[in-house]
Every structure is written in C-alpha cells, then in structure tokens.
Design a protein around this motif. Structure first.
Motif, mmCIF file in Angstrom:
data_model
loop_
_atom_site.group_PDB
_atom_site.id
_atom_site.type_symbol
_atom_site.label_atom_id
_atom_site.label_comp_id
_atom_site.label_asym_id
_atom_site.label_seq_id
_atom_site.Cartn_x
_atom_site.Cartn_y
_atom_site.Cartn_z
ATOM 1 N N HIS A 87 0.833 -1.211 0.000
ATOM 2 C CA HIS A 87 0.000 0.000 0.000
ATOM 3 C C HIS A 87 0.862 1.253 0.000
ATOM 4 C CE1 HIS A 87 -3.381 -2.577 1.984
ATOM 5 N NE2 HIS A 87 -3.183 -2.865 0.720
ATOM 6 N N ARG A 88 1.936 1.232 0.752
ATOM 7 C CA ARG A 88 2.837 2.395 0.798
ATOM 8 C C ARG A 88 3.503 2.615 -0.556
ATOM 9 N NH1 ARG A 88 5.291 0.568 6.633
ATOM 10 N NH2 ARG A 88 3.681 1.556 7.939
ATOM 11 N N LEU A 89 3.933 1.505 -1.204
ATOM 12 C CA LEU A 89 4.516 1.633 -2.542
ATOM 13 C C LEU A 89 3.510 2.213 -3.522
ATOM 14 C CD1 LEU A 89 6.524 -1.709 -3.012
ATOM 15 C CD2 LEU A 89 7.458 0.582 -2.695
ATOM 16 N N LEU A 90 2.255 1.736 -3.431
ATOM 17 C CA LEU A 90 1.229 2.195 -4.363
ATOM 18 C C LEU A 90 0.939 3.677 -4.183
ATOM 19 C CD1 LEU A 90 -0.814 1.603 -6.567
ATOM 20 C CD2 LEU A 90 -2.405 0.768 -4.809
ATOM 21 N N THR A 91 0.805 4.137 -2.942
ATOM 22 C CA THR A 91 0.533 5.570 -2.724
ATOM 23 C C THR A 91 1.712 6.424 -3.190
ATOM 24 O OG1 THR A 91 1.306 5.336 -0.439
ATOM 25 C CG2 THR A 91 -1.064 5.195 -0.822
ATOM 26 N N ARG A 92 2.953 5.942 -2.969
ATOM 27 C CA ARG A 92 4.125 6.693 -3.452
ATOM 28 C C ARG A 92 4.112 6.794 -4.965
ATOM 29 N NH1 ARG A 92 9.475 4.086 -1.238
ATOM 30 N NH2 ARG A 92 10.354 5.544 -2.790
ATOM 31 N N ALA A 93 3.830 5.677 -5.629
ATOM 32 C CA ALA A 93 3.820 5.675 -7.094
ATOM 33 C C ALA A 93 2.713 6.574 -7.634
ATOM 34 C CB ALA A 93 3.658 4.249 -7.605
ATOM 35 N N LEU A 94 1.520 6.494 -7.043
ATOM 36 C CA LEU A 94 0.404 7.336 -7.492
ATOM 37 C C LEU A 94 0.718 8.811 -7.290
ATOM 38 C CD1 LEU A 94 -2.589 5.209 -6.144
ATOM 39 C CD2 LEU A 94 -2.134 5.735 -8.553
ATOM 40 N N ALA A 95 1.324 9.152 -6.143
ATOM 41 C CA ALA A 95 1.647 10.553 -5.861
ATOM 42 C C ALA A 95 2.671 11.084 -6.855
ATOM 43 C CB ALA A 95 2.175 10.681 -4.435
ATOM 44 N N LEU A 96 3.710 10.275 -7.189
ATOM 45 C CA LEU A 96 4.708 10.720 -8.156
ATOM 46 C C LEU A 96 4.087 10.912 -9.534
ATOM 47 C CD1 LEU A 96 7.725 8.460 -7.126
ATOM 48 C CD2 LEU A 96 7.537 10.937 -6.816
ATOM 49 N N ARG A 97 3.228 9.962 -9.958
ATOM 50 C CA ARG A 97 2.600 10.104 -11.285
ATOM 51 C C ARG A 97 1.679 11.304 -11.317
ATOM 52 N NH1 ARG A 97 -0.693 5.153 -13.980
ATOM 53 N NH2 ARG A 97 -2.343 5.925 -12.608
ATOM 54 N N ALA A 98 0.967 11.558 -10.173
ATOM 55 C CA ALA A 98 0.095 12.739 -10.103
ATOM 56 C C ALA A 98 0.908 14.017 -10.228
ATOM 57 C CB ALA A 98 -0.677 12.718 -8.785
#
Length: 721
Positions: A87-98
């Motif tokens: 979950h932490r990896l996913l939120t980091r990846a989503l935030a960077l793409r955003a």
C-alpha cells in the motif's frame, strides 16, 4: 475553495466508485495479507528507478516505470493479495505520477491519481517542503471533499474495532476514513460486543463512543512449547500458537507461544488441562472470584519419554526406527522416544532381518530381544491367467507370512520387472530350466542382490489352471553361492503343496544329535538286535554294554528290532534286557547329545534353502555349536558347492577334538576329499586321508554316523571316487 470542491464533486463520485471496487473499506492501517517478497523487491526496485528519473531533467520518462508499479499493485490489491508495504509503494507511485501530470498541466489526471492514493490510504500526505503549494492545495481539496475523521472513545481502550473487513488500531484517537456509511463492531474478550452504525461526512468528524459491558473473566496463557491444547472444565478452549521469534527462548530450546486469550469464565473454580502429543499433560486450577482479566505464569510442558532398548544387536547390523537410521550404540544403550507406535527394523544381510511394531507409553522402558531371521523374498507368482496370479499370490503370501524361521518379504513388483528384463516367462513351469536368453544366471543373481537383497529368493509357477494344480517353487541363492535356480521337491512320498514347503522351510537346523557309541544289527538267528561295535568312553560303555550282547527287551517290550530301538533311543533313555553268556542282565542306556554336521544335500529340500538356513545359523554364531563345528559346517557349504580350494583352505585352520566320533578325523577326511578332488595326485590330500583312516571309530555327520575309515582307504586307492 468551497466552489472548487463543488466543481470537483462529479469527478470525486466516479473515483469513489472505482475505489469501492478496489477496497470496500479503506483505513489508515491496511489489512495485512500474504505477499510475495520477491515481487515486492522487484516493484521497490522499479519505484527507485522511477524516482531517479523523476528527479532528473527527464521527469516525464518516469511515467512508464510508475505505470508498471501501479498496474501490478492495483491488480494485487483487487485480488486481495497485498500487505502494508504494498500500500505504501502504491501511494508513493500514485503521488509521483500525479505530480508529473500536474507539472505537465494535466490537472484531471493528477486529481485521479491523488484520489486513488487517498482511497488506499486516507491519511496519505505530502511533504510541503518538497511539493509546490498549488499541488498541496489540490491534494488537501480532494481530502476535504472525500475524507472524514472518526474520533474513537472506547472503553476498555484495547477493544477491537472492525469496520467490515478492516480493523482500526485502538491506540489512534482520530482515524481518517473515506466518507460514507459504516457499521462498527466493537468487541473485546470478556465483554459484550456492540455494533454501531456510523456516517462519515467529507471534511467532517464523527465520534465513536462506546463503553462495553463486562460479561466474563478472561484468562491469558502462554505455553512452552506452542501448539498445546488447552481445556477448561473438560472442554477444548483453544490451542496456543507459535511465534516467529522469542528472545526468551533458551539455547536449543523451544519458544514461548503467543498469548492465548480464553473468555467465558464465570465466577467460581475451573479445572485446566494442558496437553500435546509427545509431552506430559499438566493439570491446573483457577478460582475466579470476580470478573476480570487473569494472566497465568507460562505453562511449560515436559517432553514425554519412553526408552526402547534392544538386546542382541550384532556389529554389522543396521538399526532403523520408523525409517530413521539409529546407531547400534543407541540401540544397546536405549533410545529415548516420545510415546507412540514405532516400527523397529534390524538388518544384517549375512544373518537376516528383524522387524517388530511396538507401542510405547510415557515413562515405559521396553527391552526388545532382537532375533534375526533369514529373509525370504517372493519374486513372482506365474500362472496362465491374471485371476490365478492374484489368487495364488495371495495364498502364497499368506502362507509365507506365517513362517517361523524366516522373515518374509513381498518383492513381486521388483521381481516381476527383473524377470521380464532378463527375458524369463514366469508363467511357464520350465521357465527356469534353461539359461536366460539375454544374460547369464550370474548377472541375474547380481541384479537380485542389488535390487531386492535377501537371504533367499523364490518364484512360484503354476503352469495350468486345471483343478487341483499345484505350483512349482524355484529358489535362488545370493552371491557368493551358485547362481542358478533349484526347484524344490518334497521328500520322497510327500506332496508338492504350499503346506509341505512351509514345513520344509521351517524345519529346525540340527547342530546336535543323540549318540550311544554302539552299533546294532538285526540278527535273524538271535531274533533280536545284537551289539557289534562299542566306542570307548561312550554312553554304551557307561551303561555296561559289550560286543555280542543280544537286546531281548526294550522298555519292557520284546521283539523290538534295530529300527525301533534306534527310534526309542532318539527319544531318550531306555531300559534294556540283554542276554550275555546265557544270562539276562538289566541295563539302562542314557544317550548323550553330540555334535551334528548337516550336509547341504539333504533329500526333499532345494539346495538354496539349505545353504541359506545354514549360512544364517553360522553367521549368527548361535550358542550350542562350538567354533570348530561352525567352521566345519561352513566348509560343508563350500564342498557342497564344489569350491574345493576354498574349502581346503578353511579345513586346514580347524582344530577339532581328537578321537572317535565326529572330530579331527572328520576334518582330515574332508580335507583329503577337497584336495584330491581338485588335484587327484595331491600328496597333501593323501596324507590327510591317511590321518583320517588311522583314527579308530572316526565318523561322518555325528558320533554314531558312518565310519569314515573304510571310505578314506577307498579314496586312497581310487582318488577319483
């Protein structure tokens, strides 16, 4: 800001629908599920590569790697195979793409990724020192439009709070949640559970205030070892679980279990029982005076112990218990085992095999007497039809299982494969008469010894399906005995049945025979047996028998001839009336036991059977046979197999008693036979025969056996005989 939020509401509604498909309930702490460490490491590496590109001048190039991370984690999340690190990896990846989309002016794409990040972790934030104020404003606007807060005020404070499949950490007072309706379950061991319906509004705060009512006392126990069954008042209440690591674990010892929480205890006394297979049970008691929490001191169970000691273990044997090899020293000293059922196997190929199942109880010390028996391996049962094969295999196996002096091994699966490999048709009665068409009998014997391994091999062949048909039994010896097969034939006048074969196999191997030191012949003139020879220092001389005595009565019976007299002497002492010089004299004749030399060519028994039985007896070094007699029996095996030189080498080493009967004269006679058969002109052989012929009363086989002097003299004049 409010107008900005209102303008985004349709977009937020679509995102919330997608979030509902990905995670029915999202909380600050995600439910932990199994996740592959290898996959997590790979995704973490991809995210690190993406971050390096993100912070370079080629920031948009990071999207391709971010997409791979987001797609993989989104699929895993939809399948429920994610953990907190995912979950932490996913939120980091989503935030960077955003952030990439926001920097490129693609605000809607940035909003979608930030909204998805909030569905994964409603408490997700960004560092204001790293991102732009506008990007942070966008995130907080989305948070205010989609996330509310739950204020938790619960007594007792360690109660468990569940929202659907998600669990809230009770230590947190304010919990960010996606806006929506929830049903909270508040529970704790020893208390009455409560459910509460909640409505979490975007940007608002909802209070969950619960005071649980006590319903029972609670008992918390830990055990060493884990996996202990805990009974309360005779009912199974739970089983303790193992922990991954326990700093209090003693070196080489077992760890304490996790705490097992037992509720439902009423006021009053309670009986506790702790038990685990392989450990001694422990009983305890607790008196509940009031409804509260109790913690027992750690319960430590002692291993249950039984000892299995084996007597009669010879060096060279292999000991296994339930398939695990144990040292012979362990077996002699005593093997410590947990109570239960065990298969004890001892193998010593020269002697045989021992196998027994035992059941051990706690604190039992069992001494097991090991008696090795030679092994008989059934290779195949051949018959004209599959139905007959099945029936006869069952009958033969049942009969062989009842053998008293052999350990039976069913090796039909391996044996049939071997027979086919060597081109042998086991359903034909004459299958084993001729040499195998593919290889020699020596090759077949070698394959048997390598792949089956037994003291004796047997195949049964039923050549016809006619009523009353009986099988032929073919036997093979292991190396170094002759390799060819021998068909068993019953004694003269006997019937070729399984029962008669079992009788032959279980026939005791004699090492002693009664003797009296006298020769009797039937005299038609006297109408009774007459004594024609007396051996000095024998039971006959002790009884007072003399040459010429006429036996007129045996145990009060007259008209008893030589054969009947010998049968009675074989059974024990007899009362005799002898006529000597015209007078009758009463005598009592007490036969004594003397050494007996079984020769491996007895009628009615296949030679491999005789060899295997005698070889096992010799290897076991059984009490009752002196060393010289065992060596002479071994030489007899070699002579029977026409191993003349090897037999002669062994016979030269034997030092037997001198004098009449079975002894050194017998040894010299067989030495002369071996040497002159191998080389008719052997001077050493002639000297051995001369020594044998010079011993008065020297015998073959036993003390009352055939005189060997005449035989030795014949061989001296005609060595080829």
């Amino acid at each position: 800001m409010a107008s900005r939020q209102q303008g985004l509401l349709p977009l937020f509604s679509s995102i919330l629908v997608l979030a509902a498909l990905l995670a029915p309930v999202a909380t600050a702490k995600a439910r932990v599920r199994e996740s592959s460490p290898a996959v997590a490491d790979e995704l973490f590496g991809l995210l690190e590569q993406a971050e390096e590109i993100f912070y370079s001048t080629e920031q948009p190039e990071s999207v391709a790697l971010l997409n791979r991370v987001i797609d993989e984690l989104s699929e895993r999340r939809a399948a429920g195979v994610t953990d907190l690190s995912d979950h932490r990896l996913l939120t980091r990846a989503l935030a960077l793409r955003a952030e990439v989309a926001f920097n490129l002016g693609e605000t809607q794409a940035a909003e979608r990724d930030l909204s998805l990040a909030l569905t994964v972790d409603p408490g997700f934030t960004q560092d204001p020192m790293r991102v732009s104020p506008k990007f942070l404003t966008l995130l907080e606007g989305l948070r205010a439009a989609t996330i509310g807060r739950l204020e938790v005020l619960v007594t007792p404070p360690d109660a468990r709070i569940s929202l659907g499949d998600e669990t809230i950490e009770p230590s947190e007072v304010f919990i960010p949640l996606l806006a929506g309706e929830y049903t909270a379950l508040v529970e704790r061991a020893g208390y009455q559970p409560i459910t509460v319906d909640l409505l979490v509004k975007p940007g608002g705060q909802t209070r969950l205030e619960v005071d649980l009512e006590r319903s029972s006392a609670v008992l918390q126990v830990m055990t060493r070892p884990a996996a202990v069954e805990v009974f309360v008042d005779g009912q199974l209440a739970g089983v303790t679980e193992a922990v991954d690591d326990d700093p209090s674990r003693p070196p080489g010892g077992e760890a304490l279990s996790k705490a097992l929480v037992l509720d439902g205890l009423r006021v009053g006394p309670h009986e506790l029982l702790f038990q685990k297979q392989g450990y001694r049970s422990l009983r305890s008691a607790i008196n509940v005076a009031e409804l509260r929490d109790f913690t027992l001191a750690p319960i430590e169970l002692e291993p249950a112990r039984a000892t299995l000691q084996l007597s009669g273990l010879d060096s060279g044997a292999t000991l296994s218990i339930n398939g695990e090899i144990r040292t012979l020293e362990e077996g002699r000293r005593g093997v410590n085992l947990t109570p239960g059922e065990y298969l004890v196997e001892v193998d010593n190929p020269p002697i045989g095999r021992f196998e027994q199942r035992v059941t051990l109880a706690d604190e039992q010390h069992l001494v097991l007497e090991v008696v090795l028996r030679p092994t008989l391996a059934l290779l195949s049962v051949g018959a004209p039809s599959a139905e007959l094969v099945t029936r006869w295999q069952r009958e033969v196996g049942r009969a062989f299982t009842g053998l008293q002096t052999w350990s039976y091994l069913d090796r039909t699966e391996t044996g049939q494969t071997l027979l086919q490999r060597f081109g042998l048709e086991a359903s034909e009665p004459s299958a084993f008469v001729h040499d195998p068409p593919v290889m020699s009998w020596q090759s077949f014997q070698h394959a048997l010894d390598q792949e089956v391994t037994a003291s004796l091999y047997v195949a049964a062949v039923l050549g016809t399906d006619s009523p009353g048909a009986k099988p032929n039994f073919w036997f093979w010896s292991p190396a170094p005995d002759p390799a060819g097969p021998s068909m068993w034939q019953p004694p003269q006048g006997g019937d070729m049945t399984i029962a008669s074969l079992i009788e032959a196999l279980d026939e005791p191997l004699r090492v002693e025979a009664p003797w009296v030191g006298a020769r009797f012949i039937d005299s038609p003139a006297a109408g009774a047996p007459v004594v024609t020879m007396i051996t000095a220092e024998s039971p006959a001389t002790e009884a007072g028998l003399e040459i010429g005595d006429v036996i007129t009565s045996v145990d009060g019976e007259s008209n008893v001839w030589r054969r009947e007299l010998l049968e009675k002497l074989a059974e024990g002492s007899v009362e005799l009336i002898v006529q000597r010089g015209g007078a009758s004299r009463p005598l009592r004749l007490h036969p004594r036991l003397g050494p007996f030399l079984p020769w491996p060519n007895r009628p009615g028994t296949a030679r491999p059977i005789q060899r295997a039985a005698l070889r096992a007896r010799l290897a076991a070094k059984e009490v009752g046979a002196p060393t010289w007699l065992r060596a002479l029996q071994q030489a007899g095996l070699l002579l029977g197999d026409e191993n003349w030189n090897e037999a002669a080498d062994l016979l030269r080493t034997i030092k037997a008693p001198r004098g009449a009967g079975l002894g050194q004269g017998t040894v010299d006679y067989y030495l002369g036979v071996a040497l002159t058969t191998a080389e008719p002109s052997s001077e050493a052989g002639r000297r051995a025969l001369e020594r044998a012929s010079a011993v008065p009363g020297a015998r073959l086989h036993f003390h009352d056996g055939p005189l060997l002097g005449p035989r030795a003299r014949v061989r001296l004049t005609s060595p080829e005989r």
